[in-house]
Enzyme design. Structure first.
Site, PDB file in Angstrom:
ATOM      1  N   GLU A   1      96.385  33.362  35.055  1.00  0.00           N
ATOM      2  CA  GLU A   1      96.758  34.146  36.231  1.00  0.00           C
ATOM      3  C   GLU A   1      98.272  34.359  36.275  1.00  0.00           C
ATOM      4  O   GLU A   1      99.035  33.410  36.168  1.00  0.00           O
ATOM      5  CB  GLU A   1      96.307  33.400  37.488  1.00  0.00           C
ATOM      6  CG  GLU A   1      96.533  34.180  38.757  1.00  0.00           C
ATOM      7  CD  GLU A   1      96.093  33.409  39.996  1.00  0.00           C
ATOM      8  OE1 GLU A   1      96.412  32.228  40.113  1.00  0.00           O
ATOM      9  OE2 GLU A   1      95.409  34.020  40.846  1.00  0.00           O
TER      10      GLU A   1
ATOM     11  N   LYS B   1      99.430  22.941  57.412  1.00  0.00           N
ATOM     12  CA  LYS B   1     100.599  22.767  56.535  1.00  0.00           C
ATOM     13  C   LYS B   1     100.766  24.077  55.776  1.00  0.00           C
ATOM     14  O   LYS B   1     100.098  24.316  54.778  1.00  0.00           O
ATOM     15  CB  LYS B   1     100.341  21.607  55.563  1.00  0.00           C
ATOM     16  CG  LYS B   1     101.561  20.869  55.083  1.00  0.00           C
ATOM     17  CD  LYS B   1     102.552  21.646  54.298  1.00  0.00           C
ATOM     18  CE  LYS B   1     102.264  21.987  52.881  1.00  0.00           C
ATOM     19  NZ  LYS B   1     103.261  22.945  52.339  1.00  0.00           N
TER      20      LYS B   1
ATOM     21  N   CYS C   1      95.022  36.927  45.319  1.00  0.00           N
ATOM     22  CA  CYS C   1      94.132  36.162  44.432  1.00  0.00           C
ATOM     23  C   CYS C   1      93.001  37.048  43.926  1.00  0.00           C
ATOM     24  O   CYS C   1      92.412  36.775  42.898  1.00  0.00           O
ATOM     25  CB  CYS C   1      93.578  34.962  45.181  1.00  0.00           C
ATOM     26  SG  CYS C   1      92.912  35.405  46.768  1.00  0.00           S
TER      27      CYS C   1
HETATM   28  P1  NAD Z   1     100.262  26.161  45.523  1.00  0.00           P
HETATM   29  O1  NAD Z   1      99.059  25.437  45.027  1.00  0.00           O
HETATM   30  O2  NAD Z   1     101.549  25.902  44.843  1.00  0.00           O
HETATM   31  O3  NAD Z   1     100.521  25.808  47.048  1.00  0.00           O
HETATM   32  C1  NAD Z   1      99.525  25.982  48.026  1.00  0.00           C
HETATM   33  C2  NAD Z   1      99.751  24.978  49.144  1.00  0.00           C
HETATM   34  O4  NAD Z   1      99.532  23.659  48.637  1.00  0.00           O
HETATM   35  C3  NAD Z   1     101.169  25.004  49.708  1.00  0.00           C
HETATM   36  O5  NAD Z   1     101.118  24.842  51.102  1.00  0.00           O
HETATM   37  C4  NAD Z   1     101.809  23.791  49.055  1.00  0.00           C
HETATM   38  O6  NAD Z   1     102.858  23.252  49.786  1.00  0.00           O
HETATM   39  C5  NAD Z   1     100.626  22.837  49.004  1.00  0.00           C
HETATM   40  N1  NAD Z   1     100.792  21.746  48.036  1.00  0.00           N
HETATM   41  C6  NAD Z   1     101.507  21.764  46.884  1.00  0.00           C
HETATM   42  N2  NAD Z   1     101.418  20.558  46.278  1.00  0.00           N
HETATM   43  C7  NAD Z   1     100.633  19.783  47.046  1.00  0.00           C
HETATM   44  C8  NAD Z   1     100.169  18.429  46.933  1.00  0.00           C
HETATM   45  N3  NAD Z   1     100.507  17.640  45.920  1.00  0.00           N
HETATM   46  N4  NAD Z   1      99.348  17.971  47.898  1.00  0.00           N
HETATM   47  C9  NAD Z   1      98.985  18.749  48.930  1.00  0.00           C
HETATM   48  N5  NAD Z   1      99.411  20.022  49.094  1.00  0.00           N
HETATM   49  C10 NAD Z   1     100.225  20.537  48.162  1.00  0.00           C
HETATM   50  O7  NAD Z   1      99.904  27.701  45.537  1.00  0.00           O
HETATM   51  P2  NAD Z   1     100.852  28.934  45.962  1.00  0.00           P
HETATM   52  O8  NAD Z   1     101.845  29.137  44.859  1.00  0.00           O
HETATM   53  O9  NAD Z   1     101.354  28.771  47.342  1.00  0.00           O
HETATM   54  O10 NAD Z   1      99.813  30.157  45.993  1.00  0.00           O
HETATM   55  C11 NAD Z   1      99.503  30.898  44.855  1.00  0.00           C
HETATM   56  C12 NAD Z   1      98.132  30.527  44.357  1.00  0.00           C
HETATM   57  O11 NAD Z   1      97.195  30.652  45.424  1.00  0.00           O
HETATM   58  C13 NAD Z   1      97.610  31.444  43.274  1.00  0.00           C
HETATM   59  O12 NAD Z   1      97.037  30.682  42.234  1.00  0.00           O
HETATM   60  C14 NAD Z   1      96.536  32.273  43.961  1.00  0.00           C
HETATM   61  O13 NAD Z   1      95.510  32.736  43.156  1.00  0.00           O
HETATM   62  C15 NAD Z   1      96.032  31.316  44.968  1.00  0.00           C
HETATM   63  N6  NAD Z   1      95.370  32.017  46.071  1.00  0.00           N
HETATM   64  C16 NAD Z   1      94.020  31.955  46.132  1.00  0.00           C
HETATM   65  C17 NAD Z   1      93.337  32.593  47.140  1.00  0.00           C
HETATM   66  C18 NAD Z   1      91.840  32.508  47.199  1.00  0.00           C
HETATM   67  O14 NAD Z   1      91.288  32.739  48.253  1.00  0.00           O
HETATM   68  N7  NAD Z   1      91.156  32.177  46.129  1.00  0.00           N
HETATM   69  C19 NAD Z   1      94.042  33.304  48.117  1.00  0.00           C
HETATM   70  C20 NAD Z   1      95.424  33.349  48.034  1.00  0.00           C
HETATM   71  C21 NAD Z   1      96.082  32.685  47.000  1.00  0.00           C
END
Ligand code: NAD
Length: 477
Positions: A378, A170, A279
């Site tokens: 962040e 997804k 991240c």
């Molecule tokens: P997000 O949490 O909004 O979304 C991530 C994924 O989760 C998306 O595919 C989204 O559709 C899905 N999602 C959202 N709500 C959900 C729910 N209720 N149930 C299941 N899935 C759901 O994050 P984002 O805005 O896409 O990414 C940015 C964040 O990701 C930042 O906080 C960043 O630090 C983090 N990040 C972390 C790493 C790491 O390895 N630590 C790497 C890249 C990004």
């Protein structure tokens, strides 16, 4: 319309959403099918049906599939990298590097499929042998963020498949394009039906449906803290394995004895490349007072010199922010930092380009203190703050003063301080005289404290999440 992939079939949906180029919002890359609950459930069933067959496939079959995928991704790296830059906004060189990295990840895990051995030990009792083997977990759901549209889907999909698990991917709403190409590559490579499924759609709908399905035996997630916590809460009652990679507020410590030129380059790269949307980005730059003035002066000059522009323009060094919401968030944090007393040394403003896009000037804010909002939360954009400290001891304390623990860096020519920092930084990854972002694909990736939960991703350590251990006792007397 670019369709979903469920059970080896391309499936169109009633609704399709446009994929918009953040460098030029008039440019619609394509329309992508939007799955709902029913499609998510169909993908789970397809994965569950495929699970026994894939679990019993030979290491050779898994190797060969992953190797074909690696070769195709490598052959298409320029095309995929260009698409990546068009949908996410990082500059084309970074897009191609990421696509190349995805190919190498599949290549690495093609080898891991062949090395999926166990251990054989003599029992403590006579005439008994103990075998420790690693078995597939079952269908895994992979939920990925927008900032690495091909690398993160690759570094979850490749080990899942290598160790015998079918996948439901997804991808993030903003970047369906690269995930779709990955599905196409897997399909062309002869992936058996149901072994890899792609369901684009909203997290709150598709993600939630995947979490509700008991057939999903493991979830690997990268994204924000609140979503990660929701995934853990939904999974624990089902005894489902969970791997969470979440946010960061990564410190880069710069000591008086640092090489000034290198330290400013390290900070520039770590904080601003990929538009700071990593991240592992260095968002808190902690500088001791003997070098502070010179460091901030030179870094601010280098930041002001960065060329912001459309991702596909070869002259651009920094592309646009990914979308309007993220841009508003970045601007809001810049505003809060200034109101709380931060000193704007570079950026803070939008940049006008020939095309309508979300162009934000890389922003450096000095004279901040560790309690300010900019140093606690962040931002996830091209924004970094500088904190002035007395000495190494205070720098280490400030570096660790955060609920996050993903990545941490130090610039110093002192072996003593470098070694001490390596041991005492509360982070999953530590960098000495290197940017906090930019990691290898063959070694573990992940954080501590509030940044991560569960076993590490990538490299040989990825096996811990994608397999379960069986201990067998055999009497052979
Ligand atoms: P997000 O949490 O909004 O979304 C991530 C994924 O989760 C998306 O595919 C989204 O559709 C899905 N999602 C959202 N709500 C959900 C729910 N209720 N149930 C299941 N899935 C759901 O994050 P984002 O805005 O896409 O990414 C940015 C964040 O990701 C930042 O906080 C960043 O630090 C983090 N990040 C972390 C790493 C790491 O390895 N630590 C790497 C890249 C990004």
């Amino acid at each position: 319309m670019k369709p979903l992939l469920i059970g080896g079939q391309w499936i169109e949906t009633a609704q399709a959403v446009p994929n918009v180029n953040p460098s030029d919002t008039k440019d619609i890359i394509d329309h992508y099918a939007q799955g709902g609950r029913a499609e998510a459930q169909a993908a789970v069933r397809a994965a569950a049906d495929a699970a026994p067959g894939w679990a019993h496939s030979t290491p050779q079959e898994r190797h060969d599939l992953l190797a074909r995928v690696a070769a195709d991704l490598m052959a298409r790296a320029e095309e995929i990298g260009t698409l990546l830059s068009r949908e996410e906004g990082k500059i084309r060189a970074e897009g191609i590097a990421e696509a190349t990295r995805a190919a190498r990840i599949f290549d690495f895990f093609a080898g891991e499929a062949l090395r999926a051995g166990g251990e054989l030990l003599p029992s403590v009792r006579p005439d008994i042998e103990v075998a420790i083997t690693h078995e597939p977990v079952g269908p895994v759901a992979l939920i990925t963020p927008w900032n690495f549209p091909i690398a993160i889907p690759a570094w979850k999909t490749a080990p899942a498949l290598a160790f015998g698990n079918p996948v439901i991917l997804k991808p993030a709403e903003l970047v369906p394009g690269c995930a779709w190409v990955l599905a196409e590559v897997l399909q062309n490579a002869g992936c058996p039906p149901g072994v890899f499924n792609l369901v684009m759609g909203e997290g709150s709908v598709v993600g939630a449906a995947l979490l509700a399905a008991p057939e999903v035996k493991a979830v690997s997630f990268t994204g924000s803290v609140p979503t990660g916590q929701r995934i853990a809460a939904a999974s624990v009652p089902m005894n489902r394995k969970v791997q969470l990679e979440m946010g960061g507020k990564n410190p880069l410590v710069v000591l008086d004895d640092a090489d000034l030129e290198r330290a400013t380059d390290v900070a520039l790269d770590g904080a601003f490349f990929s538009t700071g949307q990593r991240c592992t980005a260095s968002s808190r730059i902690i500088v001791t007072e003997g070098i502070h003035g010179r460091f901030v002066e030179l870094l601010a000059e280098k930041v002001r010199g960065l060329k912001v522009g459309p991702a596909l323009d070869p002259a651009s060094q920094i592309g646009p922010v990914v979308d309007r919401t993220q841009l508003d968030q970045d601007l809001r944090y810049i505003d809060i930092a200034r109101r709380e007393g931060g000193n704007l040394r570079a950026g803070g403003n939008m940049v006008r380009c020939a095309t309508p896009g979300y162009f934000l000037a890389p922003t450096l804010i000095s004279d901040t203190d560790p309690a300010m909002t900019i140093n606690r939360e962040e931002v996830f954009g091209p924004v970094a703050s500088v904190i002035r400290v007395r000495d190494y001891e205070e720098a280490l304390h400030v570096a660790n003063d955060t609920p996050f623990g993903l990545s941490a860096g130090i610039c110093t020519t002192s072996l003593k301080h470098a070694q001490h920092f390596r041991r005492h930084a509360q982070a999953g990854m530590v960098f000495v005289n290197l940017p906090t972002a930019g990691v290898d694909y063959h070694v573990p990736f992940g954080g501590t404290k509030g940044s991560s939960f569960g076993p590490r991703e990538q490299g040989a350590h990825a096996r811990a999440f994608y397999t379960q251990v069986k201990t067998s006792y055999v009497f052979g007397g």
